[in-house]
Design a protein around this motif. Structure first.
Motif, PDB file in Angstrom:
ATOM      1  N   MET A 152       0.825  -1.205   0.000  1.00 16.21           N
ATOM      2  CA  MET A 152       0.000   0.000   0.000  1.00 16.21           C
ATOM      3  C   MET A 152       0.861   1.259   0.000  1.00 16.21           C
ATOM      4  O   MET A 152       0.572   2.221  -0.706  1.00 16.21           O
ATOM      5  N   LEU A 153       1.925   1.265   0.792  1.00 16.60           N
ATOM      6  CA  LEU A 153       2.759   2.457   0.923  1.00 16.60           C
ATOM      7  C   LEU A 153       3.591   2.742  -0.318  1.00 16.60           C
ATOM      8  O   LEU A 153       3.889   3.892  -0.613  1.00 16.60           O
ATOM      9  N   GLU A 154       3.963   1.711  -1.034  1.00 16.78           N
ATOM     10  CA  GLU A 154       4.774   1.895  -2.238  1.00 16.78           C
ATOM     11  C   GLU A 154       3.932   2.127  -3.487  1.00 16.78           C
ATOM     12  O   GLU A 154       4.451   2.583  -4.503  1.00 16.78           O
ATOM     13  N   ASN A 155       2.642   1.813  -3.420  1.00 11.65           N
ATOM     14  CA  ASN A 155       1.764   1.916  -4.588  1.00 11.65           C
ATOM     15  C   ASN A 155       0.427   2.561  -4.234  1.00 11.65           C
ATOM     16  O   ASN A 155      -0.629   1.974  -4.506  1.00 11.65           O
ATOM     17  N   PRO A 156       0.405   3.745  -3.640  1.00  8.46           N
ATOM     18  CA  PRO A 156      -0.879   4.310  -3.211  1.00  8.46           C
ATOM     19  C   PRO A 156      -1.838   4.615  -4.360  1.00  8.46           C
ATOM     20  O   PRO A 156      -3.049   4.497  -4.191  1.00  8.46           O
ATOM     21  N   GLU A 157      -1.299   4.943  -5.518  1.00  9.12           N
ATOM     22  CA  GLU A 157      -2.184   5.232  -6.650  1.00  9.12           C
ATOM     23  C   GLU A 157      -2.989   3.995  -7.037  1.00  9.12           C
ATOM     24  O   GLU A 157      -4.196   4.076  -7.253  1.00  9.12           O
ATOM     25  N   GLU A 158      -2.315   2.856  -7.112  1.00 13.08           N
ATOM     26  CA  GLU A 158      -2.979   1.614  -7.511  1.00 13.08           C
ATOM     27  C   GLU A 158      -3.774   1.004  -6.362  1.00 13.08           C
ATOM     28  O   GLU A 158      -4.888   0.517  -6.556  1.00 13.08           O
ATOM     29  N   GLU A 159      -3.205   0.984  -5.167  1.00 13.54           N
ATOM     30  CA  GLU A 159      -3.801   0.299  -4.027  1.00 13.54           C
ATOM     31  C   GLU A 159      -4.946   1.068  -3.374  1.00 13.54           C
ATOM     32  O   GLU A 159      -5.813   0.464  -2.749  1.00 13.54           O
ATOM     33  N   LEU A 160      -4.932   2.382  -3.487  1.00 12.50           N
ATOM     34  CA  LEU A 160      -5.931   3.190  -2.793  1.00 12.50           C
ATOM     35  C   LEU A 160      -6.776   4.039  -3.743  1.00 12.50           C
ATOM     36  O   LEU A 160      -7.988   3.920  -3.770  1.00 12.50           O
ATOM     37  N   ILE A 161      -6.135   4.873  -4.503  1.00 11.40           N
ATOM     38  CA  ILE A 161      -6.855   5.875  -5.287  1.00 11.40           C
ATOM     39  C   ILE A 161      -7.605   5.258  -6.465  1.00 11.40           C
ATOM     40  O   ILE A 161      -8.781   5.570  -6.686  1.00 11.40           O
ATOM     41  N   ALA A 162      -6.969   4.360  -7.202  1.00  8.39           N
ATOM     42  CA  ALA A 162      -7.632   3.749  -8.358  1.00  8.39           C
ATOM     43  C   ALA A 162      -8.879   2.971  -7.959  1.00  8.39           C
ATOM     44  O   ALA A 162      -9.819   2.857  -8.737  1.00  8.39           O
ATOM     45  N   GLY A 163      -8.914   2.483  -6.734  1.00  8.90           N
ATOM     46  CA  GLY A 163     -10.064   1.709  -6.254  1.00  8.90           C
ATOM     47  C   GLY A 163     -11.141   2.541  -5.596  1.00  8.90           C
ATOM     48  O   GLY A 163     -12.076   2.002  -5.006  1.00  8.90           O
ATOM     49  N   GLY A 164     -11.014   3.870  -5.657  1.00 13.36           N
ATOM     50  CA  GLY A 164     -12.036   4.724  -5.081  1.00 13.36           C
ATOM     51  C   GLY A 164     -11.721   5.226  -3.685  1.00 13.36           C
ATOM     52  O   GLY A 164     -12.594   5.738  -2.994  1.00 13.36           O
ATOM     53  N   GLY A 165     -10.477   5.120  -3.270  1.00 17.69           N
ATOM     54  CA  GLY A 165     -10.057   5.642  -1.980  1.00 17.69           C
ATOM     55  C   GLY A 165      -9.335   6.964  -2.150  1.00 17.69           C
ATOM     56  O   GLY A 165      -9.392   7.583  -3.220  1.00 17.69           O
ATOM     57  N   GLN A 166      -8.623   7.366  -1.109  1.00 13.37           N
ATOM     58  CA  GLN A 166      -7.915   8.644  -1.159  1.00 13.37           C
ATOM     59  C   GLN A 166      -6.809   8.640  -0.114  1.00 13.37           C
ATOM     60  O   GLN A 166      -6.858   7.893   0.863  1.00 13.37           O
ATOM     61  N   VAL A 167      -5.817   9.467  -0.339  1.00 19.02           N
ATOM     62  CA  VAL A 167      -4.752   9.722   0.628  1.00 19.02           C
ATOM     63  C   VAL A 167      -4.816  11.214   0.947  1.00 19.02           C
ATOM     64  O   VAL A 167      -4.921  12.040   0.032  1.00 19.02           O
ATOM     65  N   PHE A 168      -4.779  11.526   2.232  1.00 18.46           N
ATOM     66  CA  PHE A 168      -4.798  12.917   2.670  1.00 18.46           C
ATOM     67  C   PHE A 168      -3.467  13.258   3.328  1.00 18.46           C
ATOM     68  O   PHE A 168      -2.843  12.401   3.967  1.00 18.46           O
ATOM     69  N   PHE A 169      -3.067  14.507   3.162  1.00 18.93           N
ATOM     70  CA  PHE A 169      -1.841  15.004   3.771  1.00 18.93           C
ATOM     71  C   PHE A 169      -2.138  16.234   4.599  1.00 18.93           C
ATOM     72  O   PHE A 169      -2.912  17.090   4.183  1.00 18.93           O
ATOM     73  N   ALA A 170      -1.511  16.312   5.750  1.00 20.04           N
ATOM     74  CA  ALA A 170      -1.498  17.538   6.540  1.00 20.04           C
ATOM     75  C   ALA A 170      -0.218  18.251   6.154  1.00 20.04           C
ATOM     76  O   ALA A 170       0.888  17.711   6.337  1.00 20.04           O
ATOM     77  N   LEU A 171      -0.370  19.440   5.587  1.00 17.17           N
ATOM     78  CA  LEU A 171       0.784  20.220   5.147  1.00 17.17           C
ATOM     79  C   LEU A 171       0.932  21.434   6.050  1.00 17.17           C
ATOM     80  O   LEU A 171      -0.024  22.195   6.236  1.00 17.17           O
ATOM     81  N   GLU A 172       2.116  21.598   6.583  1.00 20.46           N
ATOM     82  CA  GLU A 172       2.435  22.774   7.380  1.00 20.46           C
ATOM     83  C   GLU A 172       3.502  23.542   6.628  1.00 20.46           C
ATOM     84  O   GLU A 172       4.591  23.020   6.395  1.00 20.46           O
ATOM     85  N   ASN A 173       3.154  24.758   6.204  1.00 17.22           N
ATOM     86  CA  ASN A 173       4.056  25.540   5.348  1.00 17.22           C
ATOM     87  C   ASN A 173       4.487  24.720   4.139  1.00 17.22           C
ATOM     88  O   ASN A 173       5.652  24.694   3.767  1.00 17.22           O
ATOM     89  N   ALA A 174       3.528  24.006   3.547  1.00 12.03           N
ATOM     90  CA  ALA A 174       3.697  23.188   2.340  1.00 12.03           C
ATOM     91  C   ALA A 174       4.509  21.915   2.560  1.00 12.03           C
ATOM     92  O   ALA A 174       4.787  21.193   1.615  1.00 12.03           O
ATOM     93  N   ASN A 175       4.886  21.600   3.807  1.00 13.68           N
ATOM     94  CA  ASN A 175       5.643  20.377   4.111  1.00 13.68           C
ATOM     95  C   ASN A 175       4.727  19.346   4.751  1.00 13.68           C
ATOM     96  O   ASN A 175       4.020  19.660   5.716  1.00 13.68           O
ATOM     97  N   PRO A 176       4.736  18.091   4.260  1.00  7.49           N
ATOM     98  CA  PRO A 176       3.901  17.055   4.850  1.00  7.49           C
ATOM     99  C   PRO A 176       4.350  16.727   6.281  1.00  7.49           C
ATOM    100  O   PRO A 176       5.516  16.400   6.512  1.00  7.49           O
ATOM    101  N   VAL A 177       3.411  16.859   7.232  1.00  6.36           N
ATOM    102  CA  VAL A 177       3.699  16.520   8.633  1.00  6.36           C
ATOM    103  C   VAL A 177       2.785  15.405   9.119  1.00  6.36           C
ATOM    104  O   VAL A 177       2.928  14.939  10.252  1.00  6.36           O
ATOM    105  N   GLY A 178       1.867  14.975   8.273  1.00  5.05           N
ATOM    106  CA  GLY A 178       0.972  13.885   8.635  1.00  5.05           C
ATOM    107  C   GLY A 178       0.249  13.380   7.408  1.00  5.05           C
ATOM    108  O   GLY A 178       0.175  14.072   6.385  1.00  5.05           O
ATOM    109  N   THR A 179      -0.264  12.167   7.525  1.00  6.40           N
ATOM    110  CA  THR A 179      -0.968  11.559   6.406  1.00  6.40           C
ATOM    111  C   THR A 179      -1.928  10.491   6.917  1.00  6.40           C
ATOM    112  O   THR A 179      -1.754   9.956   8.019  1.00  6.40           O
ATOM    113  N   VAL A 180      -2.934  10.214   6.128  1.00  8.82           N
ATOM    114  CA  VAL A 180      -3.885   9.142   6.399  1.00  8.82           C
ATOM    115  C   VAL A 180      -4.481   8.723   5.062  1.00  8.82           C
ATOM    116  O   VAL A 180      -4.490   9.505   4.110  1.00  8.82           O
TER     117      VAL A 180
END
Length: 158
Positions: free
Chosen positions: A40-68
């Motif tokens: 899942m972590l190496e292929n989020p486009e195929e494993e999550l997004i292509a199947g109708g899911g999503q990945v979210f990022f918390a960006l602080e000053n445009a830098n990722p500090v969290g994800t789900v």
């Protein structure tokens, strides 16, 4: 209190490595990295997004500090998965904001069940999940991760 510069964004390939790195660091600290995690972590486009899911990022000053991520398991069932926050920014509400993004996605998608799998030793995470409306339930199927011993489902507020 989260910084005013914190923003939640959907998947951007520019942050793919951060999705991987934040989660691997968390998994190595608390669990072991299983093949299902790597896939899942190496292929989020195929494993999550292509199947109708999503990945979210918390960006602080445009830098990722969290994800789900939210994974579409089919038939209206969605999984909240791969929640990770940079240790330097933990405790500031970032995880909560990320979970709210998943819940909003789930509601908008018209899902019937939103679940997660976790471990009972992760007390701060359990407190967050319970506060958001997740309840411990019996897992109706096989667990996806060997390191998890709790199954929780989200219950919409009445």
């Amino acid at each position: 209190m989260t910084a005013p510069s914190l923003q939640i964004h959907t998947y951007n390939p520019l942050h793919k490595q951060a999705f991987h790195d934040l989660n691997i660091a968390w998994l190595e600290k608390y669990f072991t990295v299983e093949p299902a995690h790597r896939q899942m972590l190496e292929n989020p486009e195929e494993e999550l997004i292509a199947g109708g899911g999503q990945v979210f990022f918390a960006l602080e000053n445009a830098n990722p500090v969290g994800t789900v991520a939210v994974r579409n398991a089919g038939n209206g069932i969605y999984e909240l998965t791969k929640l990770a926050v940079d240790p330097a920014t933990q405790g500031g509400g970032i995880g909560r904001k990320l979970c709210h993004a998943v819940i909003a996605f789930f509601v908008k998608a018209g899902g019937s069940t939103l679940y997660l799998e976790t471990h009972n030793s992760l007390k701060p995470a359990l407190h967050l999940y319970e506060d958001l409306g997740f309840e411990v339930c019996t897992n109706p199927g096989a667990k996806h991760y060997d390191g998890c011993d709790l199954y929780m489902e989200w219950r919409a507020p009445k």
